[in-house]
Structure formats: C-alpha cells, structure tokens
Scaffold this motif. Structure first.
Motif, PDB file in Angstrom:
ATOM      1  N   LEU A   1     -17.718  87.874  18.283  1.00  0.00           N
ATOM      2  CA  LEU A   1     -16.336  88.263  17.986  1.00  0.00           C
ATOM      3  C   LEU A   1     -15.334  87.483  18.837  1.00  0.00           C
ATOM      4  O   LEU A   1     -14.255  87.118  18.355  1.00  0.00           O
ATOM      5  CB  LEU A   1     -16.173  89.766  18.207  1.00  0.00           C
ATOM      6  CG  LEU A   1     -16.993  90.664  17.272  1.00  0.00           C
ATOM      7  CD1 LEU A   1     -16.729  92.120  17.565  1.00  0.00           C
ATOM      8  CD2 LEU A   1     -16.682  90.353  15.812  1.00  0.00           C
ATOM      9  N   ILE A   2     -15.691  87.226  20.101  1.00  0.00           N
ATOM     10  CA  ILE A   2     -14.797  86.407  20.935  1.00  0.00           C
ATOM     11  C   ILE A   2     -14.689  84.995  20.381  1.00  0.00           C
ATOM     12  O   ILE A   2     -13.610  84.387  20.365  1.00  0.00           O
ATOM     13  CB  ILE A   2     -15.317  86.391  22.387  1.00  0.00           C
ATOM     14  CG1 ILE A   2     -15.218  87.784  23.002  1.00  0.00           C
ATOM     15  CG2 ILE A   2     -14.508  85.412  23.239  1.00  0.00           C
ATOM     16  CD1 ILE A   2     -15.876  87.910  24.351  1.00  0.00           C
ATOM     17  N   MET A   3     -15.808  84.454  19.895  1.00  0.00           N
ATOM     18  CA  MET A   3     -15.788  83.116  19.306  1.00  0.00           C
ATOM     19  C   MET A   3     -14.931  83.084  18.043  1.00  0.00           C
ATOM     20  O   MET A   3     -14.178  82.132  17.810  1.00  0.00           O
ATOM     21  CB  MET A   3     -17.217  82.672  19.004  1.00  0.00           C
ATOM     22  CG  MET A   3     -17.318  81.262  18.446  1.00  0.00           C
ATOM     23  SD  MET A   3     -19.016  80.792  18.055  1.00  0.00           S
ATOM     24  CE  MET A   3     -19.369  81.913  16.695  1.00  0.00           C
ATOM     25  N   LEU A   4     -15.023  84.136  17.215  1.00  0.00           N
ATOM     26  CA  LEU A   4     -14.222  84.168  15.987  1.00  0.00           C
ATOM     27  C   LEU A   4     -12.734  84.243  16.296  1.00  0.00           C
ATOM     28  O   LEU A   4     -11.917  83.589  15.627  1.00  0.00           O
ATOM     29  CB  LEU A   4     -14.654  85.360  15.123  1.00  0.00           C
ATOM     30  CG  LEU A   4     -16.062  85.283  14.515  1.00  0.00           C
ATOM     31  CD1 LEU A   4     -16.376  86.560  13.758  1.00  0.00           C
ATOM     32  CD2 LEU A   4     -16.192  84.078  13.600  1.00  0.00           C
ATOM     33  N   ILE A   5     -12.354  85.032  17.311  1.00  0.00           N
ATOM     34  CA  ILE A   5     -10.946  85.115  17.686  1.00  0.00           C
ATOM     35  C   ILE A   5     -10.434  83.754  18.162  1.00  0.00           C
ATOM     36  O   ILE A   5      -9.311  83.336  17.830  1.00  0.00           O
ATOM     37  CB  ILE A   5     -10.752  86.187  18.781  1.00  0.00           C
ATOM     38  CG1 ILE A   5     -11.043  87.578  18.215  1.00  0.00           C
ATOM     39  CG2 ILE A   5      -9.334  86.146  19.339  1.00  0.00           C
ATOM     40  CD1 ILE A   5     -11.088  88.670  19.267  1.00  0.00           C
ATOM     41  N   THR A   6     -11.267  83.030  18.907  1.00  0.00           N
ATOM     42  CA  THR A   6     -10.847  81.710  19.399  1.00  0.00           C
ATOM     43  C   THR A   6     -10.776  80.695  18.263  1.00  0.00           C
ATOM     44  O   THR A   6      -9.894  79.826  18.259  1.00  0.00           O
ATOM     45  CB  THR A   6     -11.820  81.231  20.484  1.00  0.00           C
ATOM     46  OG1 THR A   6     -12.022  82.276  21.437  1.00  0.00           O
ATOM     47  CG2 THR A   6     -11.273  80.014  21.200  1.00  0.00           C
ATOM     48  N   ILE A   7     -11.687  80.792  17.312  1.00  0.00           N
ATOM     49  CA  ILE A   7     -11.656  79.857  16.176  1.00  0.00           C
ATOM     50  C   ILE A   7     -10.391  80.052  15.347  1.00  0.00           C
ATOM     51  O   ILE A   7      -9.798  79.084  14.849  1.00  0.00           O
ATOM     52  CB  ILE A   7     -12.927  80.035  15.327  1.00  0.00           C
ATOM     53  CG1 ILE A   7     -14.150  79.490  16.081  1.00  0.00           C
ATOM     54  CG2 ILE A   7     -12.799  79.308  13.988  1.00  0.00           C
ATOM     55  CD1 ILE A   7     -15.466  79.744  15.384  1.00  0.00           C
ATOM     56  N   VAL A   8      -9.964  81.303  15.203  1.00  0.00           N
ATOM     57  CA  VAL A   8      -8.753  81.566  14.420  1.00  0.00           C
ATOM     58  C   VAL A   8      -7.537  80.901  15.065  1.00  0.00           C
ATOM     59  O   VAL A   8      -6.580  80.509  14.371  1.00  0.00           O
ATOM     60  CB  VAL A   8      -8.561  83.094  14.275  1.00  0.00           C
ATOM     61  CG1 VAL A   8      -7.203  83.422  13.665  1.00  0.00           C
ATOM     62  CG2 VAL A   8      -9.660  83.682  13.413  1.00  0.00           C
ATOM     63  N   SER A   9      -7.556  80.729  16.384  1.00  0.00           N
ATOM     64  CA  SER A   9      -6.417  80.102  17.063  1.00  0.00           C
ATOM     65  C   SER A   9      -6.223  78.651  16.622  1.00  0.00           C
ATOM     66  O   SER A   9      -5.098  78.128  16.702  1.00  0.00           O
ATOM     67  CB  SER A   9      -6.605  80.161  18.569  1.00  0.00           C
ATOM     68  OG  SER A   9      -7.723  79.391  18.968  1.00  0.00           O
ATOM     69  N   PHE A  10      -7.274  77.985  16.172  1.00  0.00           N
ATOM     70  CA  PHE A  10      -7.125  76.610  15.680  1.00  0.00           C
ATOM     71  C   PHE A  10      -6.462  76.560  14.305  1.00  0.00           C
ATOM     72  O   PHE A  10      -5.983  75.503  13.896  1.00  0.00           O
ATOM     73  CB  PHE A  10      -8.482  75.916  15.623  1.00  0.00           C
ATOM     74  CG  PHE A  10      -9.102  75.682  16.976  1.00  0.00           C
ATOM     75  CD1 PHE A  10      -8.628  74.675  17.803  1.00  0.00           C
ATOM     76  CD2 PHE A  10     -10.134  76.471  17.422  1.00  0.00           C
ATOM     77  CE1 PHE A  10      -9.185  74.463  19.056  1.00  0.00           C
ATOM     78  CE2 PHE A  10     -10.709  76.268  18.664  1.00  0.00           C
ATOM     79  CZ  PHE A  10     -10.230  75.253  19.489  1.00  0.00           C
ATOM     80  N   CYS A  11      -6.460  77.687  13.591  1.00  0.00           N
ATOM     81  CA  CYS A  11      -5.783  77.730  12.293  1.00  0.00           C
ATOM     82  C   CYS A  11      -4.266  77.656  12.431  1.00  0.00           C
ATOM     83  O   CYS A  11      -3.557  77.401  11.445  1.00  0.00           O
ATOM     84  CB  CYS A  11      -6.170  79.003  11.532  1.00  0.00           C
ATOM     85  SG  CYS A  11      -7.934  79.134  11.165  1.00  0.00           S
ATOM     86  N   VAL A  12      -3.762  77.873  13.637  1.00  0.00           N
ATOM     87  CA  VAL A  12      -2.311  77.802  13.863  1.00  0.00           C
ATOM     88  C   VAL A  12      -1.800  76.386  13.635  1.00  0.00           C
ATOM     89  O   VAL A  12      -0.618  76.185  13.303  1.00  0.00           O
ATOM     90  CB  VAL A  12      -2.001  78.292  15.291  1.00  0.00           C
ATOM     91  CG1 VAL A  12      -0.505  78.247  15.573  1.00  0.00           C
ATOM     92  CG2 VAL A  12      -2.513  79.705  15.483  1.00  0.00           C
TER      93      VAL A  12
END
Length: 250
Positions: free
Chosen positions: A88-99
């Motif tokens: 879940l921590i990895m998924l939250i960090t991956i979403v930050s690249f969608c910015v």
C-alpha cells in the motif's frame, strides 16, 4: 512444544534448537561488598609467586567457566505486512508520479495532490505502526516508509520549483509541448521513475539475500531436525520391539 506457543498467528516458531558452548575466564559477582572482595583478590594475587609460570597457567585454566547457550528461532509471519504495509505504501508513492500528467504551469493543482498524498502516507504509517511493537531501532518497513515520504517531499519541492520558474520565465504562464520547461519536467519525470525502480530492485535483492536467506536456513535446519528425529524414533521402535514385520503369503 510449539503448540504451547501463544503467538502462533503472529510468529512462526521453528522446531529445532541450537546449542553453543563457550568458555569465560571467571564470573565476577559484585554485591554490596564488591570493593572488599576486589581488595582481597588483589592481596591473594600479590601473595602468589609471579615467577612460577606453570602454576599461573594452571590457575588460569581452573578459572575457566563453561557456558552453554540454548537458542530457539522464531520468525514473524510477514505476509500480512507485505500486502498491508509495503504494497500500500508503494501504491501511494506510485500515484504521486501521476501528478506529472498535469501541465507544469498548473502548480497549485500539483501541490494540492502531492501534499494530500504526503499526508495520506503519514497517516497510513501511523496506522501500520500500531500493529508493530514499540522498539528503539528502525525496522525495514520503517526505513521503506520514510524513504517513500522523502520521495513525496522531493517531488512536491520540484513541483513548486518548476511552477516558480514558469511564473518568472513566461509572462502569460502558458506552455507548449515544445517549450524548455515542459521538456525539463519530462526529464525529471523519467529520472525520478528510473531511480524509484532501481531502489526497488536493490531492496528486492537485499530482501532475497539477507532476511529471506535466514528464513530459508531456518527451514532447512528444521527439515534436517525432523529427519534426524524420525530416524531416531525408528531406531528406538526397533530396539523396543514395537516394529514387528509381518509376512503375507499369497
């Protein structure tokens, strides 16, 4: 007796036991009159003959004490933390690249999403820490969560920098795909994703070579112990006459 182990759902207790023998020179029992005992020992040492090396060697040998340590090994059941912590921590960090899909001239929108993800990651880390024991050192999950927080902070700082550069460099704050700021933002995106992937490859190799290697060694020793135990049980049954061969004639 692993059935008497209380925390079977959180820990897996291995069946084998390690023993190790070592020697120490002497035990020092210091109570209330520890200084007096030390003075008496110094006086006794002064009385001994320092020239007789053989007698000194014998006294040193007599002072050796044997210590036997018996250890058992237990490993935390880590599947829960892999899926509910690392994943879940990895998924939250991956979403930050969608910015980076948002144009860099829209700096407020980028910072709003990045700060929301940062606060979400911090709140999630507090939630995960409640299920872990309070210890004085950082675990692997703590280090990974802190690393992801630093990544989110660095990306937020970059969004603020690129927004300030665009605001100062372009009068109308409009960008085209051919502008220098847009290309710079793309280079930062590709570089950050590459570094993020390399970090995860290094972490995966380290997990396989260090912590998981210990678990494989524990399982191998456990299997060897079960084999030797079964062989000894067969030998005892043969000696006691419990095993009786029966011949069947057709």
């Amino acid at each position: 007796n692993r059935e008497a182990f209380v925390d079977q759902q959180e820990w897996s207790l291995y069946e084998y036991v390690d023993t190790k023998q070592r020697y120490i020179k002497e035990f020092l029992f210091r109570g209330g009159n520890g200084e007096e005992e030390e003075e008496e020992e110094e006086e006794e040492e002064k009385k001994t003959d320092s020239n007789n090396e053989d007698s000194n060697a014998l006294t040193n040998k007599e002072r050796n004490r044997s210590v036997v340590t018996v250890t058992c090994h237990a490993a935390r059941c880590s599947n829960y933390f892999y899926w509910n912590g690392y994943c879940l921590i990895m998924l939250i960090t991956i979403v930050s690249f969608c910015v980076f899909a948002i144009p860099p001239n829209l700096c407020p929108n980028r910072l709003q999403i990045s700060c929301t993800l940062l606060l979400t990651s911090i709140t999630f880390r507090w939630t995960v820490n409640r299920s872990l024991p309070t210890i004085s050192y950082l675990t692997t999950m703590d280090k990974y969560a802190i690393m992801c927080l630093f990544i989110l902070v660095i990306l937020s700082i970059w969004h603020a920098i690129i927004g300030a550069l665009i605001f100062r460099g372009t009068p109308d704050s409009r960008l085209t795909p051919q502008s220098w700021y847009f290309r710079l933002d793309q280079y930062v995106f590709y570089t950050s994703v590459t570094i993020y992937l390399l970090i995860h490859v290094i972490i995966g190799i380290w997990l396989f070579c260090v912590p998981l290697k210990l678990r494989r060694d524990f399982k191998r020793k456990d299997m060897e112990y079960q084999k030797t135990l079964s062989i000894e049980m067969k030998k005892k049954s043969k000696k006691n006459g419990d095993y009786v061969p029966i011949t069947i004639q057709s």
